[in-house]
Design a protein around this motif. Sequence first.
Motif, short mmCIF file in Angstrom:
data_model
loop_
_atom_site.label_atom_id
_atom_site.label_comp_id
_atom_site.label_asym_id
_atom_site.label_seq_id
_atom_site.Cartn_x
_atom_site.Cartn_y
_atom_site.Cartn_z
N ASP A 167 8.03 12.39 6.31
CA ASP A 167 9.33 11.77 5.97
C ASP A 167 9.87 10.95 7.13
O ASP A 167 10.41 9.85 6.95
CB ASP A 167 10.34 12.85 5.58
CG ASP A 167 9.99 13.55 4.27
OD1 ASP A 167 9.22 12.96 3.48
OD2 ASP A 167 10.48 14.67 4.05
N GLN A 168 9.70 11.47 8.33
CA GLN A 168 10.23 10.79 9.53
C GLN A 168 9.58 9.44 9.74
O GLN A 168 10.25 8.47 10.12
CB GLN A 168 10.01 11.66 10.77
CG GLN A 168 10.93 12.87 10.88
CD GLN A 168 10.58 13.73 12.07
OE1 GLN A 168 9.59 13.49 12.77
NE2 GLN A 168 11.37 14.76 12.32
N ILE A 169 8.28 9.35 9.49
CA ILE A 169 7.59 8.08 9.76
C ILE A 169 7.60 7.15 8.56
O ILE A 169 7.13 6.02 8.65
CB ILE A 169 6.13 8.32 10.22
CG1 ILE A 169 5.29 8.92 9.08
CG2 ILE A 169 6.10 9.21 11.46
CD1 ILE A 169 3.81 9.03 9.42
N GLY A 170 8.11 7.64 7.43
CA GLY A 170 8.19 6.78 6.25
C GLY A 170 6.93 6.72 5.42
O GLY A 170 6.71 5.75 4.69
N ALA A 171 6.09 7.75 5.51
CA ALA A 171 4.88 7.80 4.68
C ALA A 171 5.27 8.02 3.22
O ALA A 171 6.32 8.59 2.92
CB ALA A 171 3.95 8.91 5.15
N ASP A 172 4.41 7.59 2.33
CA ASP A 172 4.69 7.75 0.90
C ASP A 172 4.33 9.14 0.40
O ASP A 172 4.88 9.59 -0.62
CB ASP A 172 3.90 6.71 0.09
CG ASP A 172 4.36 5.30 0.41
OD1 ASP A 172 5.50 4.96 0.09
OD2 ASP A 172 3.56 4.55 1.01
N GLN A 232 5.44 17.87 6.08
CA GLN A 232 6.23 17.02 5.20
C GLN A 232 7.38 16.38 5.98
O GLN A 232 7.72 15.21 5.76
CB GLN A 232 6.80 17.84 4.04
CG GLN A 232 7.59 17.02 3.02
CD GLN A 232 6.73 16.00 2.31
OE1 GLN A 232 5.79 16.38 1.60
NE2 GLN A 232 7.03 14.72 2.46
N GLU A 233 7.94 17.14 6.90
CA GLU A 233 9.03 16.61 7.72
C GLU A 233 8.57 15.40 8.53
O GLU A 233 9.26 14.38 8.61
CB GLU A 233 9.57 17.69 8.65
CG GLU A 233 10.72 17.24 9.54
CD GLU A 233 11.21 18.32 10.48
OE1 GLU A 233 12.21 18.09 11.17
OE2 GLU A 233 10.57 19.39 10.53
N PHE A 234 7.39 15.52 9.13
CA PHE A 234 6.86 14.40 9.91
C PHE A 234 6.58 13.20 9.02
O PHE A 234 6.88 12.05 9.38
CB PHE A 234 5.58 14.82 10.64
CG PHE A 234 4.92 13.71 11.41
CD1 PHE A 234 5.44 13.28 12.62
CD2 PHE A 234 3.79 13.07 10.90
CE1 PHE A 234 4.83 12.24 13.33
CE2 PHE A 234 3.18 12.04 11.60
CZ PHE A 234 3.71 11.62 12.82
N TYR A 270 0.81 -1.21 0.00
CA TYR A 270 0.00 0.00 0.00
C TYR A 270 0.86 1.27 0.00
O TYR A 270 1.91 1.31 0.62
CB TYR A 270 -0.90 0.03 1.25
CG TYR A 270 -1.79 -1.16 1.40
CD1 TYR A 270 -2.87 -1.37 0.54
CD2 TYR A 270 -1.55 -2.11 2.39
CE1 TYR A 270 -3.69 -2.47 0.67
CE2 TYR A 270 -2.37 -3.22 2.53
CZ TYR A 270 -3.43 -3.40 1.67
OH TYR A 270 -4.24 -4.50 1.80
N LYS A 271 0.35 2.28 -0.69
CA LYS A 271 0.89 3.62 -0.54
C LYS A 271 0.16 4.26 0.65
O LYS A 271 -1.07 4.20 0.73
CB LYS A 271 0.63 4.46 -1.80
CG LYS A 271 1.29 3.91 -3.06
CD LYS A 271 2.80 3.97 -2.98
CE LYS A 271 3.42 3.54 -4.30
NZ LYS A 271 4.91 3.52 -4.23
N VAL A 272 0.92 4.86 1.56
CA VAL A 272 0.33 5.48 2.74
C VAL A 272 0.51 6.99 2.66
O VAL A 272 1.64 7.47 2.52
CB VAL A 272 0.98 4.94 4.03
CG1 VAL A 272 0.37 5.65 5.26
CG2 VAL A 272 0.79 3.43 4.15
N ILE A 273 -0.60 7.72 2.73
CA ILE A 273 -0.54 9.17 2.74
C ILE A 273 -1.10 9.70 4.05
O ILE A 273 -1.97 9.08 4.66
CB ILE A 273 -1.28 9.79 1.54
CG1 ILE A 273 -2.78 9.44 1.57
CG2 ILE A 273 -0.66 9.32 0.22
CD1 ILE A 273 -3.60 10.17 0.51
N VAL A 274 -0.56 10.83 4.49
CA VAL A 274 -0.98 11.41 5.77
C VAL A 274 -1.27 12.89 5.58
O VAL A 274 -0.76 13.53 4.65
CB VAL A 274 0.11 11.23 6.85
CG1 VAL A 274 0.30 9.76 7.17
CG2 VAL A 274 1.43 11.85 6.42
N GLY A 275 -2.10 13.43 6.45
CA GLY A 275 -2.43 14.85 6.39
C GLY A 275 -3.14 15.31 7.64
O GLY A 275 -3.46 14.50 8.52
#
Length: 219
Positions: free
Chosen positions: A192-197, A188-190, A177-182
Amino acid sequence: MTKTQEEYLQALSDAVVFMEDEEIIDLVIEYHEAGFDTQEGIDGLIHGMMRVSDLYDEEEYYIPELILCADVMQMGIDQFQTYIPPRTQDSYLGTVVIGVPEGDTHDIGKGLVKIMLESGNFRVVDIGRDVPLEKFIEAAEEHDAEVIGLSTLMSTTMPETRRFIEILQERNLRDKYKVIVGGAPVSQEFADQIGADGYTESATEVVGLLQDLLNLETA
């Protein structure tokens, strides 16, 4: 006097920005009866919501205005969709599961993302708010999703997004799965830190994000 398509599109955009809930349905019907393209009409509504997003960022509009504008846009989209033949599974660009993790009951942002994705021809499975992480995986498996989106408006639930990616890794599902967050506290920094796509600051950018993540051709 007969309006041009450009004038109609501007009127649709303005109706969203100025929260014209009593006029929007008649405006959509008039646009349709004039013989103009339905998807371009929906794009006019989305353009209005993009203007609203800018006003929100500039602190000219706040959450109440955001909700009312989104309601007007949804009313317009619902009316436009009555002119579109039902979609088949094969006609969607992809399937996205979206929800708000457990501990957070705010879903304004998620609702806007859902509208944008559906307008962009994605199938959206909205599992709601205050949802246990396990439910995201169950829904993605059940609906054969390509993307899972987690939205949060509270900093206290941000660790849930990190934990979700860890769970996928533990179950050897991370590559599936591609995981997106918002959400307001997310950056964006967060991401990147958690490895979201992927991450977008605005709901209006989510369609472009998924087109990039899924390597879809844009018109």
